[in-house]
Design a protein around this motif. Structure first.
Motif, short mmCIF file in Angstrom:
data_model
loop_
_atom_site.label_atom_id
_atom_site.label_comp_id
_atom_site.label_asym_id
_atom_site.label_seq_id
_atom_site.Cartn_x
_atom_site.Cartn_y
_atom_site.Cartn_z
N ILE A 250 0.68 -1.25 0.05
CA ILE A 250 -0.01 0.07 -0.09
C ILE A 250 0.86 1.21 0.01
N ILE A 251 2.03 1.11 0.70
CA ILE A 251 2.85 2.35 0.82
C ILE A 251 4.26 2.25 0.88
N THR A 252 5.01 2.84 0.28
CA THR A 252 6.49 2.76 0.09
C THR A 252 7.06 3.40 1.42
N ARG A 253 8.46 3.11 1.27
CA ARG A 253 9.24 3.93 2.20
C ARG A 253 9.38 5.48 2.25
N GLU A 254 9.25 5.90 0.93
CA GLU A 254 9.50 7.35 0.72
C GLU A 254 8.07 7.79 1.01
N HIS A 255 7.04 7.08 0.76
CA HIS A 255 5.80 7.77 1.17
C HIS A 255 5.42 7.95 2.69
N ALA A 256 6.02 6.80 3.25
CA ALA A 256 5.97 6.73 4.81
C ALA A 256 6.85 7.88 5.55
N GLU A 257 7.97 8.11 4.75
CA GLU A 257 8.76 9.12 5.29
C GLU A 257 8.24 10.60 5.10
N TYR A 258 7.38 10.82 3.91
CA TYR A 258 6.66 11.90 3.64
C TYR A 258 5.71 12.06 4.74
N LEU A 259 5.00 10.98 4.99
CA LEU A 259 3.77 11.00 5.99
C LEU A 259 4.33 11.40 7.44
N ALA A 260 5.38 10.91 7.67
CA ALA A 260 6.15 11.25 9.07
C ALA A 260 6.28 12.66 9.07
N ASN A 261 6.85 13.27 8.15
CA ASN A 261 7.42 14.72 7.96
C ASN A 261 6.19 15.57 7.74
N VAL A 262 4.93 15.26 7.25
CA VAL A 262 3.99 16.00 6.97
C VAL A 262 3.21 16.10 8.27
N CYS A 263 3.24 15.29 9.08
CA CYS A 263 2.49 14.97 10.51
C CYS A 263 3.66 15.51 11.38
N ASP A 264 4.57 16.26 11.12
CA ASP A 264 5.39 16.67 12.30
C ASP A 264 5.93 15.69 13.16
N ARG A 265 6.07 14.64 12.84
CA ARG A 265 6.50 13.42 13.79
C ARG A 265 5.61 13.09 14.91
N ASP A 266 4.35 13.74 14.88
CA ASP A 266 3.23 13.44 15.89
C ASP A 266 2.70 12.18 15.68
N LEU A 267 2.82 11.14 16.81
CA LEU A 267 2.32 9.74 16.46
C LEU A 267 0.75 9.71 16.17
N CYS A 268 0.03 10.51 17.02
CA CYS A 268 -1.41 10.66 17.04
C CYS A 268 -1.86 10.97 15.68
N LEU B 268 -9.61 3.96 2.92
CA LEU B 268 -9.45 4.27 1.40
C LEU B 268 -9.22 3.15 0.43
N GLU B 269 -8.28 2.18 1.13
CA GLU B 269 -7.82 1.23 0.23
C GLU B 269 -8.88 -0.12 0.21
N LEU B 270 -9.99 0.31 1.15
CA LEU B 270 -10.97 -1.09 1.27
C LEU B 270 -11.84 -0.49 0.26
N GLU B 271 -12.07 0.51 -0.44
CA GLU B 271 -12.98 0.82 -1.40
C GLU B 271 -12.39 0.22 -2.87
N ASP B 272 -13.32 -0.47 -3.47
CA ASP B 272 -12.97 -0.60 -4.82
C ASP B 272 -12.28 0.34 -5.64
N GLY B 273 -11.49 0.23 -6.55
CA GLY B 273 -10.76 1.13 -7.59
C GLY B 273 -10.23 2.53 -6.98
N CYS B 274 -10.03 2.58 -5.71
CA CYS B 274 -9.46 3.78 -5.02
C CYS B 274 -7.98 3.71 -5.03
N ASP B 275 -7.37 4.46 -5.63
CA ASP B 275 -5.91 4.91 -5.55
C ASP B 275 -5.44 5.82 -4.65
N ILE B 276 -4.88 5.50 -3.48
CA ILE B 276 -4.70 6.49 -2.63
C ILE B 276 -3.76 7.89 -2.87
N TYR B 277 -2.83 7.59 -4.09
CA TYR B 277 -1.93 8.52 -4.67
C TYR B 277 -2.50 9.45 -5.86
#
Length: 184
Positions: free
Chosen positions: A143-161, A173-182
């Motif tokens: 579902i997610i690459t390491r690069e996208h995971a790093e981007y997510l961590a930065n966008v969220c200001d390293r806040d775990l919540c 979103l991944e549960l919906e048919d035909g949905c591409d999260i990107y």
């Protein structure tokens, strides 16, 4: 006390009756509160004032209704002012576990120095730690690459919540048919 010592106490179920949690990552703090509660049992009781839960912590009951609870008190300014209380706080607690949570308590304060044996600091996790955490949350799926995971961590200001909230959204979103999260 450091985080590794706290983890070993939880794992061995040899918990203290007092903890002082400080730091900026409330998501991580809440994770460890939940782990302590799961290890100890009883009810998880949250309050803004120590006075509201004091009776449950200090009085023994004939019917046993007071014990085995985890009491969480967050940012109680009155406790910060009660220097006489800090020294014998551990000996006064006869029922349950008390977790004092302060997001803004400096290590230079008298309270921190007095309760330093029970203090655990929770700062934001590093980007590599968060990337590993995010990847683990998605398991073996692609579902997610390491690069996208790093981007997510930065966008969220390293806040775990915030990261956990975004992970939950992505999984929905991944549960919906035909949905591409990107391509949303």
């Amino acid at each position: 006390m450091n985080l590794v010592q706290l983890q070993s106490q939880i794992k061995s179920k040899s918990l203290s009756n007092l903890y002082l949690f400080t730091g900026e990552d409330l998501g991580l703090i809440n994770t460890y509160i939940d782990r302590i509660h799961a290890s100890y049992g009883g009810k998880l009781i949250r309050s803004e004032k120590l006075l509201d839960v004091w009776r449950g912590l200090t009085q023994r009951s004939i019917f046993g209704t007071q014990g085995n609870n985890v009491y969480v008190v967050r940012d109680d300014g009155d406790v910060k002012k009660q220097e006489k209380l800090w020294g014998d706080l551990v000996s006064r607690i006869s029922n349950g576990i008390l977790i004092l949570v302060y997001t803004d308590l400096s290590k230079n304060t008298k309270m921190y120095k007095t309760l330093s044996d029970y203090a655990v600091e929770f700062n934001h996790m590093t980007i590599p730690q968060l990337v590993n955490y995010i990847m683990k949350q998605f398991g073996d799926t692609s579902i997610i690459t390491r690069e996208h995971a790093e981007y997510l961590a930065n966008v969220c200001d390293r806040d775990l919540c915030r990261i956990d909230n975004e992970i939950a959204k992505i999984k929905l979103l991944e549960l919906e048919d035909g949905c591409d999260i990107y391509n949303i």
